[in-house]
Design a protein around this motif. Structure first.
Motif, PDB file in Angstrom:
ATOM      1  N   TRP A   8     -41.198 128.149 -45.479  1.00 45.77           N
ATOM      2  CA  TRP A   8     -41.095 126.910 -46.253  1.00 45.77           C
ATOM      3  C   TRP A   8     -39.667 126.384 -46.268  1.00 45.77           C
ATOM      4  O   TRP A   8     -39.448 125.163 -46.238  1.00 45.77           O
ATOM      5  CB  TRP A   8     -41.598 127.140 -47.674  1.00 45.77           C
ATOM      6  CG  TRP A   8     -43.063 127.457 -47.722  1.00 45.77           C
ATOM      7  CD1 TRP A   8     -43.635 128.644 -48.067  1.00 45.77           C
ATOM      8  CD2 TRP A   8     -44.143 126.571 -47.411  1.00 45.77           C
ATOM      9  NE1 TRP A   8     -45.001 128.566 -47.982  1.00 45.77           N
ATOM     10  CE2 TRP A   8     -45.346 127.302 -47.588  1.00 45.77           C
ATOM     11  CE3 TRP A   8     -44.221 125.245 -46.997  1.00 45.77           C
ATOM     12  CZ2 TRP A   8     -46.598 126.742 -47.354  1.00 45.77           C
ATOM     13  CZ3 TRP A   8     -45.469 124.678 -46.770  1.00 45.77           C
ATOM     14  CH2 TRP A   8     -46.627 125.418 -46.953  1.00 45.77           C
ATOM     15  N   ARG A   9     -38.689 127.266 -46.306  1.00 42.41           N
ATOM     16  CA  ARG A   9     -37.297 126.794 -46.244  1.00 42.41           C
ATOM     17  C   ARG A   9     -36.997 126.164 -44.893  1.00 42.41           C
ATOM     18  O   ARG A   9     -36.280 125.150 -44.811  1.00 42.41           O
ATOM     19  CB  ARG A   9     -36.344 127.962 -46.527  1.00 42.41           C
ATOM     20  CG  ARG A   9     -36.338 128.407 -47.981  1.00 42.41           C
ATOM     21  CD  ARG A   9     -35.170 129.331 -48.274  1.00 42.41           C
ATOM     22  NE  ARG A   9     -35.322 130.611 -47.588  1.00 42.41           N
ATOM     23  CZ  ARG A   9     -35.945 131.655 -48.102  1.00 42.41           C
ATOM     24  NH1 ARG A   9     -36.512 131.566 -49.302  1.00 42.41           N
ATOM     25  NH2 ARG A   9     -36.034 132.796 -47.440  1.00 42.41           N
ATOM     26  N   ALA A  10     -37.537 126.749 -43.830  1.00 43.02           N
ATOM     27  CA  ALA A  10     -37.327 126.173 -42.502  1.00 43.02           C
ATOM     28  C   ALA A  10     -37.969 124.783 -42.396  1.00 43.02           C
ATOM     29  O   ALA A  10     -37.396 123.866 -41.790  1.00 43.02           O
ATOM     30  CB  ALA A  10     -37.903 127.103 -41.433  1.00 43.02           C
ATOM     31  N   ILE A  11     -39.161 124.620 -43.000  1.00 40.54           N
ATOM     32  CA  ILE A  11     -39.809 123.303 -42.990  1.00 40.54           C
ATOM     33  C   ILE A  11     -38.970 122.286 -43.748  1.00 40.54           C
ATOM     34  O   ILE A  11     -38.829 121.126 -43.333  1.00 40.54           O
ATOM     35  CB  ILE A  11     -41.231 123.408 -43.573  1.00 40.54           C
ATOM     36  CG1 ILE A  11     -42.120 124.244 -42.655  1.00 40.54           C
ATOM     37  CG2 ILE A  11     -41.837 122.027 -43.781  1.00 40.54           C
ATOM     38  CD1 ILE A  11     -43.505 124.505 -43.219  1.00 40.54           C
ATOM     39  N   ALA A  12     -38.397 122.707 -44.886  1.00 36.77           N
ATOM     40  CA  ALA A  12     -37.546 121.794 -45.660  1.00 36.77           C
ATOM     41  C   ALA A  12     -36.332 121.358 -44.842  1.00 36.77           C
ATOM     42  O   ALA A  12     -35.955 120.174 -44.846  1.00 36.77           O
ATOM     43  CB  ALA A  12     -37.105 122.469 -46.958  1.00 36.77           C
ATOM     44  N   VAL A  13     -35.722 122.302 -44.146  1.00 36.58           N
ATOM     45  CA  VAL A  13     -34.565 121.954 -43.304  1.00 36.58           C
ATOM     46  C   VAL A  13     -34.990 121.000 -42.189  1.00 36.58           C
ATOM     47  O   VAL A  13     -34.282 120.028 -41.870  1.00 36.58           O
ATOM     48  CB  VAL A  13     -33.924 123.238 -42.735  1.00 36.58           C
ATOM     49  CG1 VAL A  13     -32.858 122.891 -41.692  1.00 36.58           C
ATOM     50  CG2 VAL A  13     -33.316 124.069 -43.854  1.00 36.58           C
ATOM     51  N   ARG A  15     -37.454 118.853 -42.249  1.00 36.33           N
ATOM     52  CA  ARG A  15     -37.700 117.526 -42.813  1.00 36.33           C
ATOM     53  C   ARG A  15     -36.391 116.770 -43.025  1.00 36.33           C
ATOM     54  O   ARG A  15     -36.300 115.564 -42.735  1.00 36.33           O
ATOM     55  CB  ARG A  15     -38.448 117.660 -44.141  1.00 36.33           C
ATOM     56  CG  ARG A  15     -39.919 118.022 -44.024  1.00 36.33           C
ATOM     57  CD  ARG A  15     -40.519 118.117 -45.420  1.00 36.33           C
ATOM     58  NE  ARG A  15     -41.883 118.578 -45.414  1.00 36.33           N
ATOM     59  CZ  ARG A  15     -42.952 117.790 -45.359  1.00 36.33           C
ATOM     60  NH1 ARG A  15     -42.797 116.486 -45.274  1.00 36.33           N
ATOM     61  NH2 ARG A  15     -44.167 118.304 -45.390  1.00 36.33           N
ATOM     62  N   VAL A  16     -35.378 117.449 -43.547  1.00 41.76           N
ATOM     63  CA  VAL A  16     -34.099 116.783 -43.786  1.00 41.76           C
ATOM     64  C   VAL A  16     -33.475 116.321 -42.464  1.00 41.76           C
ATOM     65  O   VAL A  16     -33.009 115.180 -42.329  1.00 41.76           O
ATOM     66  CB  VAL A  16     -33.140 117.721 -44.536  1.00 41.76           C
ATOM     67  CG1 VAL A  16     -31.738 117.120 -44.622  1.00 41.76           C
ATOM     68  CG2 VAL A  16     -33.676 118.017 -45.940  1.00 41.76           C
ATOM     69  N   ALA A  17     -33.476 117.213 -41.460  1.00 37.16           N
ATOM     70  CA  ALA A  17     -32.884 116.859 -40.171  1.00 37.16           C
ATOM     71  C   ALA A  17     -33.629 115.696 -39.515  1.00 37.16           C
ATOM     72  O   ALA A  17     -33.014 114.764 -38.978  1.00 37.16           O
ATOM     73  CB  ALA A  17     -32.883 118.080 -39.253  1.00 37.16           C
ATOM     74  N   ALA A  99     -40.412 108.721 -36.786  1.00 38.14           N
ATOM     75  CA  ALA A  99     -39.992 109.528 -35.615  1.00 38.14           C
ATOM     76  C   ALA A  99     -40.565 110.944 -35.731  1.00 38.14           C
ATOM     77  O   ALA A  99     -41.763 111.123 -35.936  1.00 38.14           O
ATOM     78  CB  ALA A  99     -38.475 109.519 -35.492  1.00 38.14           C
ATOM     79  N   THR A 100     -39.712 111.949 -35.607  1.00 37.47           N
ATOM     80  CA  THR A 100     -40.190 113.340 -35.615  1.00 37.47           C
ATOM     81  C   THR A 100     -40.518 113.852 -37.007  1.00 37.47           C
ATOM     82  O   THR A 100     -41.032 114.964 -37.147  1.00 37.47           O
ATOM     83  CB  THR A 100     -39.126 114.260 -34.987  1.00 37.47           C
ATOM     84  OG1 THR A 100     -37.897 114.114 -35.725  1.00 37.47           O
ATOM     85  CG2 THR A 100     -38.882 113.903 -33.536  1.00 37.47           C
ATOM     86  N   TRP A 101     -40.252 113.059 -38.033  1.00 34.47           N
ATOM     87  CA  TRP A 101     -40.542 113.474 -39.421  1.00 34.47           C
ATOM     88  C   TRP A 101     -42.038 113.697 -39.631  1.00 34.47           C
ATOM     89  O   TRP A 101     -42.445 114.409 -40.544  1.00 34.47           O
ATOM     90  CB  TRP A 101     -40.023 112.392 -40.364  1.00 34.47           C
ATOM     91  CG  TRP A 101     -40.014 112.741 -41.814  1.00 34.47           C
ATOM     92  CD1 TRP A 101     -39.099 113.490 -42.481  1.00 34.47           C
ATOM     93  CD2 TRP A 101     -40.969 112.303 -42.797  1.00 34.47           C
ATOM     94  NE1 TRP A 101     -39.410 113.560 -43.816  1.00 34.47           N
ATOM     95  CE2 TRP A 101     -40.561 112.840 -44.037  1.00 34.47           C
ATOM     96  CE3 TRP A 101     -42.119 111.523 -42.749  1.00 34.47           C
ATOM     97  CZ2 TRP A 101     -41.264 112.622 -45.215  1.00 34.47           C
ATOM     98  CZ3 TRP A 101     -42.827 111.298 -43.923  1.00 34.47           C
ATOM     99  CH2 TRP A 101     -42.400 111.854 -45.148  1.00 34.47           C
TER     100      TRP A 101
END
Length: 374
Positions: A8-13, A15-17, A99-101
Motif C-alpha cells: 500500500w505504501r508503494a501504491i501511494a508513492v 500515485r504521487v509520482a 496519464a499513468t495515474w
C-alpha cells in the motif's frame, strides 16, 4: 496483515509520482483547450491521492466500498479528458489527462483481491481508455496501455497473494515452534516429577500385590496417558500429511509395558505407521502369551541411519524366559506364523527387516527397522 503494508505504501508513492507526471503534461500543453477544467481534474486527482494514501494505510478501511469508489473516481477523471483536450485529443502521442495515474486502482484491487480482482479493475480502466481512443478521429488504435494494465493487475495480484501465503505459513511455523518449545518444557517438568512418581507407584504396587496392585495398575495407565499427552500432536496432524509414530506407540503403554520415544516427531506415512504399530502389538501379544503375567516389556523407538539412508528402528524387549535356538523355525513349520507374518511380513512389505534375538533365561528382543520413506 503486516505484509501488505509495503504494497500500500508503494501504491501511494506511485500515485504521487504519476500525479506529478500528469500535472507536468498538462502544464506543457498549456491546459489543452480548457485549462480550467484540466486543472480541476488535477485538483480532484490531488485530493483523491491524499485521501487514498491515508485510507489505504488503515487496514479497517481496505474494503470493497473504498476500492469501488477509487475505481469510479479514476474513471471519472479519465472520461473527462475529451472535454479538457478538445480537438487536441486527436493529435498523435496525446495521453489522457490522468496519464499513468489511472493504474492506481488496478494496483489497489490487485493487492486486496489477487489476480482476478486486478484483472477486473484493469478491464474497467482499459475499457474506458480504449473508448476514448476510438472516439478520437484519425488516431490509430493502440492497445499498449490496456495490455500493461492487465499485466500490472495480474502480476501484482499474484505477488501479493504469494506474500500473504508466505506470511501465513511463517506465522504457523512460529506458532508451532513456540508450542513445541512449551511442550518440551512441560515434558521435562512432568518427567522429573509426575511421571517418575506414577512409575514408582506402579512398581511398588506390583510388588505389594492386593489392593496396592490395583492402585499400581491405575498409576501405570495414567502414566501412559500422560506420556502420550506431552508427546505431541495426534497422528496425522502434521502439515506434511505424515503420521507421528510416537502417538500410536504410546497408546500401547500400560501395566508391564514401557514405551520410550524421541522428543521430536517420528514421521512415517500413515500406512507405515499403522503396520509398524500392528507389528509391535503382535510382539507384545507374544510377550503376554508366552512370558507369563509378571513379565515386563520395553518398547523403544528411535531414528538413525543405515547404509546412508534414514531409518526408523523400533525394538520390543522383554524379561521373559527367552526361546531356545530353532524355536521360530519350528513354529513356522507347525503353521504358527505370528512372528513370520504378523511381524516380519509386515516390515518386509515396507522395505524393512525384522531381527529376533533370544537367549534362554534372558528374554527376547525383536528389532524392526524400516526406511522413513517406504
Amino acid at each position: 496483515m503486516g505484509i501488505e503494508g509495503p504494497f500500500w505504501r508503494a501504491i501511494a508513492v506511485y500515485r504521487v509520482a504519476s500525479l506529478v507526471y500528469a500535472a507536468v503534461l498538462l502544464a506543457q500543453n498549456r491546459g489543452y483547450e480548457h485549462p480550467a477544467a484540466g486543472w480541476t481534474v488535477i485538483g480532484v486527482m490531488t485530493l483523491w491521492t491524499a485521501g487514498t494514501a491515508w485510507a489505504y494505510a488503515v487496514p479497517a478501511l481496505r474494503r470493497w466500498p473504498l476500492l469501488g469508489l477509487d475505481l469510479l473516481i479514476t474513471l471519472g477523471c479519465l472520461l473527462a479528458s475529451p472535454y479538457v483536450e478538445g480537438a487536441r485529443q486527436s493529435e498523435p502521442g496525446t495521453l489522457p489527462v490522468p496519464a499513468t495515474w489511472i493504474a492506481g486502482p488496478v494496483l489497489a484491487w490487485a493487492v486486496h483481491g489477487g489476480r482476478r480482482a486486478g484483472a477486473v479493475a484493469a478491464a474497467a480502466v482499459a475499457g474506458g481508455d480504449l473508448w476514448l481512443r476510438l472516439r478520437a478521429p484519425g488516431v490509430p488504435l493502440q492497445v499498449n496501455g490496456a495490455v500493461l494494465l492487465f499485466l500490472a493487475g495480474v502480476v501484482v495480484g499474484h505477488v501479493a497473494r504469494l506474500a500473504r501465503q508466505a506470511e501465513e505459513r511463517m506465522q504457523r511455523a512460529v506458532e508451532m515452534e513456540a508450542a513445541q518449545r512449551e511442550r518440551e518444557r512441560l515434558a521435562r517438568d512432568i518427567h522429573d516429577s509426575v511421571l517418575q512418581v506414577l512409575a514408582l507407584v506402579q512398581r511398588r504396587g506390583q510388588r505389594l500385590g492386593g489392593e496396592a496392585a490395583e492402585l499400581g495398575r491405575l498409576a501405570g495407565e495414567q502414566e501412559a496417558a500422560l506420556r502420550q499427552l506431552v508427546a505431541g500432536p495426534a497422528a496425522g496432524g502434521h502439515p506434511s500429511g505424515l503420521t507421528d509414530l510416537r502417538s500410536p506407540l504410546l497408546r500401547l503403554a500400560g501395566p508391564g509395558v514401557t514405551v520410550s520415544t524421541p522428543a521430536t516427531p517420528v514421521l512415517l506415512t500413515a500406512e507405515a505407521a499403522r503396520e509398524v504399530t500392528a507389528a509391535v502389538k503382535a510382539a507384545l501379544d507374544n510377550v503376554r502369551a508366552h512370558c507369563g503375567e509378571g513379565a515386563r516389556a520395553w518398547v523403544l523407538a528411535e531414528e538413525g541411519e543405515e547404509e546412508g539412508k534414514s531409518v526408523v528402528t523400533v525394538s520390543v524387549r522383554d524379561d521373559g524366559p527367552g526361546m531356545p535356538a530353532g524355536r521360530l523355525a519350528e513354529a513356522r513349520a507347525e503353521g504358527r506364523l505370528g512372528v513370520a507374518e504378523s511381524i516380519r511380513g509386515r516390515i518386509a512389505r515396507l522395505g524393512g527387516h525384522a531381527t529376533v534375538t533370544a537367549v534362554p533365561g534372558q528374554g527376547t528382543e525383536i528389532e524392526l527397522t524400516l526406511p522413513t520413506r517406504p
